[in-house]
Write a protein that holds these residues in place. Structure first.
Motif, PDB file in Angstrom:
ATOM      1  N   ALA A  20       0.811  -1.218   0.000  1.00  0.00           N
ATOM      2  CA  ALA A  20       0.000   0.000   0.000  1.00  0.00           C
ATOM      3  C   ALA A  20       0.845   1.269   0.000  1.00  0.00           C
ATOM      4  O   ALA A  20       0.303   2.372   0.041  1.00  0.00           O
ATOM      5  CB  ALA A  20      -0.935   0.010   1.208  1.00  0.00           C
ATOM      6  N   ARG A  22       2.930   4.095  -1.699  1.00  0.00           N
ATOM      7  CA  ARG A  22       3.046   4.729  -3.014  1.00  0.00           C
ATOM      8  C   ARG A  22       4.088   5.833  -2.956  1.00  0.00           C
ATOM      9  O   ARG A  22       4.180   6.565  -1.970  1.00  0.00           O
ATOM     10  CB  ARG A  22       1.699   5.337  -3.431  1.00  0.00           C
ATOM     11  N   LEU A  24       5.131   9.352  -4.317  1.00  0.00           N
ATOM     12  CA  LEU A  24       4.497  10.498  -4.948  1.00  0.00           C
ATOM     13  C   LEU A  24       5.466  11.227  -5.853  1.00  0.00           C
ATOM     14  O   LEU A  24       6.672  10.958  -5.866  1.00  0.00           O
ATOM     15  CB  LEU A  24       3.958  11.446  -3.871  1.00  0.00           C
ATOM     16  N   ARG A  30       3.856   7.554   0.541  1.00  0.00           N
ATOM     17  CA  ARG A  30       2.561   7.619   1.220  1.00  0.00           C
ATOM     18  C   ARG A  30       2.022   6.205   1.431  1.00  0.00           C
ATOM     19  O   ARG A  30       1.925   5.417   0.497  1.00  0.00           O
ATOM     20  CB  ARG A  30       1.557   8.436   0.415  1.00  0.00           C
ATOM     21  N   GLU A  32      -1.122   4.266   1.890  1.00  0.00           N
ATOM     22  CA  GLU A  32      -2.533   4.472   1.595  1.00  0.00           C
ATOM     23  C   GLU A  32      -3.364   3.286   2.094  1.00  0.00           C
ATOM     24  O   GLU A  32      -3.396   2.227   1.480  1.00  0.00           O
ATOM     25  CB  GLU A  32      -2.738   4.673   0.089  1.00  0.00           C
ATOM     26  N   SER A  34      -6.778   3.817   3.148  1.00  0.00           N
ATOM     27  CA  SER A  34      -8.129   4.351   3.256  1.00  0.00           C
ATOM     28  C   SER A  34      -9.161   3.294   2.868  1.00  0.00           C
ATOM     29  O   SER A  34      -8.912   2.448   2.009  1.00  0.00           O
ATOM     30  CB  SER A  34      -8.274   5.577   2.348  1.00  0.00           C
ATOM     31  N   GLU A  53       4.060  10.102   4.669  1.00  0.00           N
ATOM     32  CA  GLU A  53       2.628  10.374   4.640  1.00  0.00           C
ATOM     33  C   GLU A  53       1.831   9.102   4.949  1.00  0.00           C
ATOM     34  O   GLU A  53       2.231   8.019   4.524  1.00  0.00           O
ATOM     35  CB  GLU A  53       2.208  10.934   3.274  1.00  0.00           C
ATOM     36  N   ILE A  54       0.723   9.268   5.657  1.00  0.00           N
ATOM     37  CA  ILE A  54      -0.164   8.143   5.984  1.00  0.00           C
ATOM     38  C   ILE A  54      -1.614   8.566   5.755  1.00  0.00           C
ATOM     39  O   ILE A  54      -2.054   9.609   6.245  1.00  0.00           O
ATOM     40  CB  ILE A  54       0.009   7.672   7.442  1.00  0.00           C
ATOM     41  N   ASP A  55      -2.343   7.742   5.031  1.00  0.00           N
ATOM     42  CA  ASP A  55      -3.773   7.955   4.816  1.00  0.00           C
ATOM     43  C   ASP A  55      -4.532   6.789   5.437  1.00  0.00           C
ATOM     44  O   ASP A  55      -4.528   5.681   4.918  1.00  0.00           O
ATOM     45  CB  ASP A  55      -4.077   8.055   3.318  1.00  0.00           C
ATOM     46  N   SER A  57      -7.840   7.341   6.363  1.00  0.00           N
ATOM     47  CA  SER A  57      -9.188   7.895   6.352  1.00  0.00           C
ATOM     48  C   SER A  57     -10.229   6.831   6.018  1.00  0.00           C
ATOM     49  O   SER A  57      -9.924   5.782   5.468  1.00  0.00           O
ATOM     50  CB  SER A  57      -9.280   9.040   5.339  1.00  0.00           C
ATOM     51  N   ASP A  78      -3.706  11.830   7.405  1.00  0.00           N
ATOM     52  CA  ASP A  78      -5.135  11.964   7.128  1.00  0.00           C
ATOM     53  C   ASP A  78      -5.900  10.888   7.899  1.00  0.00           C
ATOM     54  O   ASP A  78      -5.757   9.701   7.625  1.00  0.00           O
ATOM     55  CB  ASP A  78      -5.397  11.827   5.625  1.00  0.00           C
ATOM     56  N   TYR A 198     -11.258  14.891  -6.112  1.00  0.00           N
ATOM     57  CA  TYR A 198     -11.579  13.482  -6.262  1.00  0.00           C
ATOM     58  C   TYR A 198     -13.081  13.333  -6.459  1.00  0.00           C
ATOM     59  O   TYR A 198     -13.878  14.017  -5.816  1.00  0.00           O
ATOM     60  CB  TYR A 198     -11.163  12.688  -5.014  1.00  0.00           C
TER      61      TYR A 198
END
Length: 272
Positions: A20, A22, A24, A30, A32, A34, A53-55, A57, A78, A198
């Protein structure tokens, strides 16, 4: 489900987490995760504590553990649309954090630790759609803050220390029970979307987000009704009929074209 225990959620393995990640365009990594059905912060993520970065959400998280302090490279976090009711004091150790989204959770004023003010590099903080009745005056210590979302809470006052933050450009306090005299002094409704756009389906939105989007759409329609504009029907003076309303029966059109070609001096290639 055993009595007294919350939802277990989906179990995230280290392999799933690694897949997961990615990279950028700016070179940041990041994570991801979510919309994964996560109810408990996966401890295996400690193996990826060097990501920027961590998502997380749109999950079912209720707590953020104190091991969040291990993510010292974190610049973007996020956590929107979970069920978080409090933050650990250790979140204040993330000195590189510039973006923190906590929108659409269950945060109360008591759930905001004083250590949140240690995030000296924070530029964007979203606390909208929570259960906040007051905002700590100590948030005025976030001197680098540019955007602050406080919409859809139960706030009756915005501390002067927050309103007078030196770099604050966008403050959103929509749909709070603020007194009228206070509203006149507030730069209300000035938060602008500067992130990527989005498109999502209605089924992917929580009830609160869906109601907010529908409300904003209704407001836009009201403005359209008030503001006079050109006719909705476009004019195509040089065409027999607009392409968008052309007859579905193409065979009938071809027969008409053939008949017109048999008329002397007429060509179907002419537009004017």
């Amino acid at each position: 489900m055993p009595k007294g225990k919350g939802p277990q959620g989906k179990r995230i393995t280290l392999k799933v987490a690694k897949n997961a990640v990615r990279v950028l365009f700016n070179g940041r990594r990041r994570l991801e995760l979510s919309k994964m059905g996560i109810a408990v912060f996966p401890k295996c993520l400690l193996e990826l504590a060097d990501v920027e970065e961590i998502d997380l959400s749109r999950n079912m998280l209720r707590k953020i553990p104190n091991i969040i302090e291990k993510f010292q490279n974190l610049m973007w976090l996020d956590l929107h649309s979970n069920q978080i009711d409090e933050l650990p004091a250790e979140i204040g150790t993330l000195q590189n954090l510039t973006y923190l989204n906590l929108c659409n959770n269950k945060l109360t004023t008591k759930g905001l630790p004083e250590e949140l003010t240690h995030l000296k590099n924070l530029r964007t903080l979203n606390l909208g759609l929570n259960c906040l009745e007051t905002i700590p005056t100590t948030l005025g210590a976030l001197r680098e803050l540019i955007e602050l979302g406080l919409f859809d809470n139960s706030l009756t006052i915005i501390p002067k220390s927050v309103k007078k933050l030196p770099k604050l450009e966008r403050l959103n306090v929509k749909r709070n029970p603020l007194p009228e005299f206070a509203k006149e002094d507030e730069p209300i409704d000035t938060v602008k979307r500067i992130e990527s756009l989005y498109l999502v389906e209605k089924k992917d939105l929580c009830n609160s987000c869906l109601q907010m989007c529908q409300g904003e759409r209704d407001e836009l329609h009201k403005l359209e009704d008030i503001t006079p504009g050109p006719s909705d029907k476009p004019s195509f003076p040089s065409l027999t009929t607009p392409n968008s309303t052309a007859m579905d029966n193409q065979e009938e059109w071809r027969m008409k074209d053939e008949n017109l070609e048999n008329i002397p001096g007429h060509s179907t290639d002419d537009v004017s």
